[in-house]
Scaffold this motif. Structure first.
Motif, PDB file in Angstrom:
ATOM      1  N   ALA A  47      -5.685   0.065  -2.594  1.00  0.00           N
ATOM      2  CA  ALA A  47      -4.858   0.560  -1.496  1.00  0.00           C
ATOM      3  C   ALA A  47      -5.678   1.468  -0.586  1.00  0.00           C
ATOM      4  CB  ALA A  47      -3.654   1.308  -2.063  1.00  0.00           C
ATOM      5  N   TYR A  68      -0.588   7.665   5.799  1.00  0.00           N
ATOM      6  CA  TYR A  68      -1.218   7.371   4.512  1.00  0.00           C
ATOM      7  C   TYR A  68      -2.119   8.525   4.094  1.00  0.00           C
ATOM      8  CZ  TYR A  68       0.201   2.451   4.645  1.00  0.00           C
ATOM      9  OH  TYR A  68       0.923   1.311   4.661  1.00  0.00           O
ATOM     10  N   SER A 101      -4.230  -5.088  -4.645  1.00  0.00           N
ATOM     11  CA  SER A 101      -3.520  -3.882  -5.048  1.00  0.00           C
ATOM     12  C   SER A 101      -2.190  -4.264  -5.677  1.00  0.00           C
ATOM     13  CB  SER A 101      -3.325  -3.017  -3.802  1.00  0.00           C
ATOM     14  OG  SER A 101      -2.537  -1.930  -4.073  1.00  0.00           O
ATOM     15  N   THR A 147       0.823  -1.206   0.000  1.00  0.00           N
ATOM     16  CA  THR A 147       0.000   0.000   0.000  1.00  0.00           C
ATOM     17  C   THR A 147       0.859   1.258   0.000  1.00  0.00           C
ATOM     18  OG1 THR A 147      -1.580  -1.231   1.271  1.00  0.00           O
ATOM     19  CG2 THR A 147      -1.879   1.120   1.201  1.00  0.00           C
ATOM     20  N   GLY A 162      -4.705  -5.572   0.000  1.00  0.00           N
ATOM     21  CA  GLY A 162      -3.292  -5.327  -0.267  1.00  0.00           C
ATOM     22  C   GLY A 162      -2.791  -6.233  -1.368  1.00  0.00           C
ATOM     23  N   VAL A 186       2.123   1.723  -3.477  1.00  0.00           N
ATOM     24  CA  VAL A 186       1.080   2.066  -4.452  1.00  0.00           C
ATOM     25  C   VAL A 186       0.528   3.467  -4.199  1.00  0.00           C
ATOM     26  CG1 VAL A 186      -1.240   1.455  -5.201  1.00  0.00           C
ATOM     27  CG2 VAL A 186       0.473  -0.319  -4.913  1.00  0.00           C
ATOM     28  N   ILE A 187       0.321   3.800  -2.938  1.00  0.00           N
ATOM     29  CA  ILE A 187      -0.250   5.124  -2.638  1.00  0.00           C
ATOM     30  C   ILE A 187       0.725   6.221  -3.046  1.00  0.00           C
ATOM     31  CG2 ILE A 187      -0.834   6.680  -0.724  1.00  0.00           C
ATOM     32  CD1 ILE A 187      -2.517   4.641   0.465  1.00  0.00           C
TER      33      ILE A 187
END
Lengths: 503, 634, 201
Positions: free
Chosen positions: B391, B373, B441, B305, B438, B308-309
């Motif tokens: 995510a 996040y 993702s 995550t 997750g 990806v974020i």
């Protein structure tokens, strides 16, 4: 994409259909048919509650909600995708659609949460404690609930709001912002402080429930768990729960109470069983040939079930499984006898165990407790781990074989009171099993009745003692603090015995 | 320097005498980490589908306990006579669903897939430290899966004493049918699984510590690597303990010892001879693994995550150091909190207090991760790829499920919540759904890297929203059932009048679960279709910084045809103000003027002042908090 | 080519431990955790058993102490082999490997006699009396340790062949380092278990 949309529509339609079916039993047949089932076997389970119609409507609305969401997504996608293709620009349509769904989800999600709390929240046991420590428990719960809901709303709102707000736009660049120590310290400290508060309050509650329970004033009741049921044992007129041991369990003495006559009977039973086993062991060959003859006979019949059974039995004998089983059984029973004898040989232990305290114990299939009088449940398991769960009293404790556990609490709300509160004349408290324990785990329960002292005494007088001479015990004055327990005495535990009796 | 020589050797090998390996060496007994990761992924997906199908079966039973389903009898035969699930088989389904999801999907399928794929590619290594052990790791996992599934084809059925297989229920073959051969197979499968995890985990640690490319210092590693690193450490330290516990259980079952057995009388058999054991000991040994296992599942998902974020928000991950420290804190704390699974086993109340203290402390690093996040999204330029959606979904589940952990970690509140549906809701959100998200993702994000093709985005969107909404609709109402004292692992609730009010909720949950399960068909279609017919992927489709996107898409043993790239900076240099593009890959040499601070970041001291702050009310609001601590300005 | 990479001055060189050796160390860590679980289970049962008066104390058979001596000898020989390899004194390596392996087999044999001794004293693995749970643990310790020894013997066996083919020398110490590390670990583990069983009372 249309195909996908249609597929999801179909799924939602089925869902919708299923929900609708439950709401109105007349269409149940259709749904059963959808799963390819004969309709004649189905009988809808209808538990009558006042909320029935209301909650059915709720399911309707959920189904419609699903349908709407599918429609929105399917339509918007097809239109915007087409538009983007025509204009020939960088395709941000997917991005924009998701951006709006994010915000829609946030709003609908919060509505859903609110709806859950208002509709299902009332079935929960909050504010509805039936025991003294339950009030403290509930206040702890509510404090945690409020704090976590604040965090929940803020963080979820920020998450989805930022997702909406900062979705990609072609003429913008993200802000390069790698860290901010002060901000990080800030949001480390705040949770730490809040959690310190929760830990301290939690510790206080836990201590009030477990440490400070005054066991000297409470009535001791043994709760006995087995696959699949419960039994309660009361001390009887002498106010002493007699000793008990798993070795003394027999058909007539399901709790294994230390009563001399029963133990003698058990010894005889074991002796006979060992003799029978030995004989069966000796006759294994002859029974094998007998079974083979039978098999030939069965083979002539049209019905094949007997053939299968006999085949299996023969296979078990041939593979030596039966022999092993019999030998194991003899070994086990001899060991049991040997250990019973060891107790008899140890004069001190024997005298303490078989002191006639168990003679007037009362074994019941219901738990009766007196309102506002502290009680200590002493849990004993016959076979495997169970868990005694009394949700209304905020009581739960595992019942572990070979280990005594206990829980002290004070019931405050009688059965009649809770019935009138719930407006339900059939309501009863139950003690459930809450640790997976086998086939009938889901039906392992015992009724718990909270009543006034006089009602309790009347009930107690109607009970019979387990193996005693007199038919019914005297009215039982339970408030005396001299209640002593002797239980689970192993073969030679002199020091443990002293620990138990000196309490 | 032996690694360097080994690497040179590989490079020569690949450049000059490269020859196509045989089919078996390439696809079956492959030692190439990319192929092994695909094997893990495909096996994981198959196991996941089975686990999900089982959950649908028992959800049908819970929603319509008195209805008969003809198709069940067709599939299950005697286990569902007249189309109605057998109570024993219900238990078996619950048990195997849990085992499959926890171990086979979320441990091997998630951590196995992405550790194998990403560790060598992101640290810049030709392959794992020991490719052979890596291959063994997969094949032990495969044998383990087959062993577990084979228990469906024996007469007494699979293990059915819950995925925790607590003795004495699991130790006594006569206590229930599933405790016979089924549990033996279960234990065997778990022993194989532990061997697989140890071989894998040892390899991951060794590779990350020893085989990083030039310039890849620990503080420049992507957070995925940190997550895999801590996951592997947790595995290496905790799986042997489970092995010990499982061995004791095997001895008790098959060799007549009594480590866990004492004072037992069984109906139909009589008093057993075992004395002196302690069933609680198993729970201690199990949960000493079991709690770290939760983080073995969750940490890789959190690592994925983070990557990806940051990539899709086009922003550096907020607070890299804080993220690493909180991962470390979570990993460490997970070893000393196992007792919170056992508050009501009759253990010493003082111990209960201690375990409550340490358990609730875990909420602090978890909160830091969540806030970081969210702060990464703030003022980003968010691109909603399916990976990004999953995510965000993970963060949402992590919040919802994590908060209920505060109730369950509290020993007092646990009294009434233990083993109710509240627990089911809690762990399905925080470790079940969150970790699956997750994994999803990761699949959407690294699919181009694995197969050289792109997945269909629109199908991905549908997949996400249906799964996301369905998961919330399945698990959110369960909290309320738990608060009403509805116990888990009950075959049906019709025999208890008090629980009648939850019948329609059970229906709602089942319907949502079916919708969620159907949505996975979209994913399966998308996944397998795209492998063969998907659009061809470009070299770096997400414009990401990390090293794996510099290696050619073509399947190549040794990853890079020439030299391994050198690393010049941390993994999260997105939207640097001094750069034209909004990303700055790790391997591109940078200018000499940049100042690298202690955690691999280029300090944009002169630049940061140019950041437009204090414009919007929200900005003022947020910065005001940080100014609280800045006494100079006041 | 990897060796032609320009390493900028400001880039830190990544420290290199041999991954294979490091892997062995990690395996040792995993093994330590396994025995830690066994030992904690032992202590828990002992405390419990002493409270309930069903924990039997007994003296370990002499054979186990003897095997402790043997395991020290194996460590001495494998260390000797390592030093010899380091000095490129490779002619004696096969002999040293063989001696170590014979000693390892002798170790297994003495364990076997130790177990026989326990059985003759009526201390079984299988639990029939309450007190025997303490002896069950000894069987578990010995058994799981011997499984480790088995892998060690496989290593030594490979070592004999490798050294006979002159593949172990000053510039290729990896294999013998792994052997040495693992055998020292096994020796220390067994001595620890002996002392643990002797002192944990």
């Amino acid at each position: 994409m249309l195909a996908v949309g249609a597929f999801m529509l179909f799924a939602a339609f089925i869902a919708f259909n299923k929900v609708y079916d439950i709401a109105s039993p007349s269409t149940v047949v259709q749904s059963a048919a959808w799963f390819g089932v004969g309709d004649d076997k189905f009988e809808p389970v209808k538990v009558q509650t006042t909320e029935q119609t209301l909650s059915s409507n709720i399911n309707w609305s959920i189904a419609i909600f699903v349908l709407l969401v599918v429609l929105v997504i399917a339509n918007v996608f097809d239109i915007s995708g087409l538009a983007a293709r025509l204009s020939g620009k960088e395709n941000l349509s997917g991005n924009n659609v998701n951006k709006y769904i994010m915000i829609i989800f946030l709003i609908l999600g919060f509505i859903g949460v609110y709806w859950e709390f208002s509709h299902h929240g009332k079935y929960t046991l909050l504010r509805n404690s039936s025991s003294e420590h339950g009030v403290e428990y509930d206040s702890m719960f509510n404090v945690t609930l409020i704090l976590t809901m604040i965090v929940f709303v803020i963080t979820q709102a920020l998450l989805f709001w930022f997702s909406f707000k900062y979705a990609k736009s072609p003429n913008r660049k993200a802000v390069y912002h790698a860290h901010n120590n002060k901000l990080e310290v800030f949001w480390t400290l705040i949770p730490a402080i809040v959690l310190t508060f929760l830990v301290l309050k939690g510790h206080q509650t836990w201590r009030a429930i477990t440490y400070n329970a005054d066991k000297s004033k409470s009535q001791n009741i043994e709760i006995f768990a087995y696959q699949f049921g419960w039994k309660a044992r009361y001390a009887g007129a002498d106010k002493i729960l007699g000793a008990a041991d798993y070795k003394y369990i027999s058909g007539a003495n399901p709790l294994g109470i230390a009563v001399k006559s029963e133990v003698e009977k058990l010894k005889l039973e074991l002796d006979t069983a060992i003799m029978n086993d030995r004989k069966a062991l000796k006759d294994l060959n002859s029974s094998l040939s007998q079974l083979r003859i039978q098999l030939e006979l069965y083979k002539g019949l049209a019905d094949r079930t007997n053939v299968v059974i006999t085949d299996k039995e023969i296979a078990r004998i041939v593979s030596g499984e039966v022999k092993d089983e019999l030998e194991e059984s003899i070994r086990r029973k001899s060991k049991q006898l040997e250990r019973m004898k060891a107790i008899e040989d140890n004069k001190t232990v024997f005298a303490t165990m078989f002191n006639n305290a168990a003679d007037d114990d009362v074994i019941s299939t219901e738990i009766h407790l007196i309102e506002n009088r502290p009680v200590t449940f002493i849990f004993r398991s016959r076979d495997i781990i169970h868990s005694a769960f009394l949700p209304y009293f905020r009581v739960q404790m595992n019942v572990v074989p070979g280990m005594m556990t206990q829980f002290t609490f004070t019931p405050t709300k009688s059965t009649t009171k809770i019935r009138s509160e719930k407006n339900d004349n059939t309501f009863d408290y139950y003690l459930y099993c809450n640790k997976i324990c086998g086939t009938s785990h889901y039906n392992m329960k015992i009724k718990v009745i909270i009543e006034s002292e006089s009602a309790y005494n009347t009930w107690m007088q109607s009970q019979k003692t387990a193996f005693g001479k007199e038919a019914a015990p005297m009215a039982v004055p339970v408030s005396l603090p001299s209640d002593t327990t002797q239980m689970r005495l192993d073969s030679l535990p002199v020091n443990k015995l002293q620990r138990l009796t000196s309490r | 320097m032996s690694t360097a020589t080994i690497q040179t050797g590989h490079a020569n090998h690949d450049a000059h005498e490269h020859q196509e390996p045989s089919f078996v060496r390439k696809y079956i007994f492959s030692t190439d980490h990319k192929m092994i990761s695909k094997q893990f992924l495909i096996t994981g997906i198959i196991m996941g589908c089975l686990g999900m199908f089982m959950s649908v079966l028992f959800r049908l039973q819970l929603a319509w306990p008195d209805q008969s389903f003809g198709f069940m009898e067709t599939i299950l035969g005697t286990w569902a006579k007249d189309g109605k699930l057998d109570p024993n088989f219900y238990m078996a389904l619950v048990t195997i669903h849990g085992t499959i999801m926890v171990f086979y999907v979320l441990t091997a399928g998630l951590s196995g897939t992405f550790s194998n794929l990403l560790i060598p590619l992101q640290v810049g290594a030709r392959d794992m430290a020991s490719p052979f052990m890596n291959m063994l790791s997969y094949w032990f996992f495969f044998i383990s899966s087959v062993t577990l599934l084979s228990s469906f084809f024996i007469e007494t059925g699979p293990a059915s004493s819950g995925w925790t297989v607590y003795p004495p229920l699991s130790a006594l073959p006569k206590a229930m049918p599933g405790s016979g051969l089924g549990t033996t197979l279960w234990l065997l499968a778990i022993v194989f699984f532990i061997v697989s995890s140890l071989l894998g985990g040892i390899n991951y640690i060794s590779t990350i510590l020893n085989m990083r490319t030039k310039g890849m210092s620990m503080n420049r590693m992507p957070l995925t690597l940190w997550a895999f690193f801590f996951t592997a450490i947790l595995g290496v330290l905790s799986f042997p303990v489970l092995l010990g516990g499982a061995l004791f259980l095997i001895f008790d079952r098959s060799f007549g010892t009594s480590f866990y057995l004492s004072d037992i009388y069984l109906q139909g058999i009589g008093a057993l001879t075992n004395v002196g054991g302690s069933p609680i000991l198993y729970q201690h040994l199990f949960w000493f693994l079991g709690h770290p296992e939760v983080y073995i599942i969750l940490l890789p998902a959190l690592g994925i995550t983070s990557e990806v974020i940051a990539t899709n928000a086009r922003k550096p991950i907020f607070g890299y150091t804080a993220m690493v420290i909180s991962l470390m804190a979570i990993a460490f704390l997970s070893f000393i909190v196992w007792g919170h699974h056992m508050f009501i086993t009759g253990m010493n109340p003082f111990l209960g207090t201690v375990f409550m203290y340490v358990t609730l402390i875990i909420a602090v690093p978890s909160a830091v991760k969540t806030f970081n996040y969210i702060a990464t999204l703030w003022k980003g330029n968010i691109r909603f790829t399916p990976a990004m959606l999953f995510a965000i979904g993970l963060v949402s589940f992590f919040i919802s499920g994590g908060l209920t952990g505060i109730y369950l970690g509290n020993s007092a509140l646990d009294i009434n919540l233990h083993d109710t549906y509240f627990v089911v809701a809690h762990f399905h959100l925080v470790m079940g759904s969150a970790a699956i998200f997750g994994m999803m993702s990761g699949i959407y994000h690294w699919f181009p890297r694995m197969f050289g093709k792109m997945m269909n985005n629109t199908l991905g969107y549908f997949h996400f929203w249906f799964t996301f909404i369905a998961a919330y609709m399945v698990f959110f109402p369960m909290h309320f059932m738990g608060l009403a004292g509805v116990p888990r692992r009950y075959y049906q609730f019709t025999l208890i009048p008090e629980f009648g009010v939850w019948m329609d909720v059970n229906v709602l949950i089942t319907v949502s679960a079916i919708i969620g399960a159907l949505a996975q068909i979209l994913f399966l279609y998308n996944f397998f279709y795209s492998i063969f017919k998907g659009k061809k992927a470009v070299q770096n489709p997400w414009e990401s910084n990390t090293l794996e996107w510099t290696a050619p898409v073509k399947h190549l043993h040794g990853n890079w045809p020439g030299a391994i790239p050198t690393v010049y900076r941390g993994a999260y240099e997105y939207s640097r103000p001094d750069r034209e593009e909004d990303f700055y890959p790790q391997h591109i040499p940078g200018n000499d003027n940049e100042h690298v601070d202690d955690h691999g970041y280029i300090l944009p001291t002169p630049v940061r002042k140019e950041i437009p702050v204090a414009e919007k009310p929200a900005t003022v609001f947020f910065t005001s908090f940080s100014r609280l601590f800045s006494f100079k300005r006041a | 080519m990897a060796n032609s990479i320009q390493i900028p001055n400001n880039q830190k060189q990544v420290p290199v431990i041999n991954p294979a050796l490091f892997t062995v160390w990690l395996l040792i860590v995993a093994s330590i955790m396994l025995f830690a679980a066994f030992c904690s289970a032992y202590i828990v049962h002992q405390t419990d058993g002493q409270l309930n008066n069903n924990w039997k104390e007994f003296a370990l058979p002499l054979e186990f102490w003897l095997s402790g001596g043997i395991v020290i000898l194996t460590s001495v020989f494998i260390e000797w082999a390592f030093q010899a390899a380091k000095k490129d004194n490779i002619n004696i390596l096969p002999a040293l490997f063989t001696i170590t392996m014979i000693l390892a087999l002798a170790f297994c044999l003495s364990q076997w006699f130790g177990i026989q001794e326990m059985i003759s004293k009526g201390l079984f693995f299988r639990n029939e009396n309450s007190d025997e749970i303490s002896s069950s643990f000894v069987y578990v310790f010995v058994g799981v340790h011997v499984v480790h020894i088995f892998f060690g013997i496989c290593l030594l066996f490979a070592g004999i062949f490798k050294s006979a083919k002159l593949k172990i020398h000053k510039k290729n110490l990896l294999f013998i380092t792994i052997c040495k590390t693992y055998w020292h670990f096994l020796g220390i583990l067994w001595l620890y278990l002996l002392l643990f069983l002797y002192f944990a009372k």
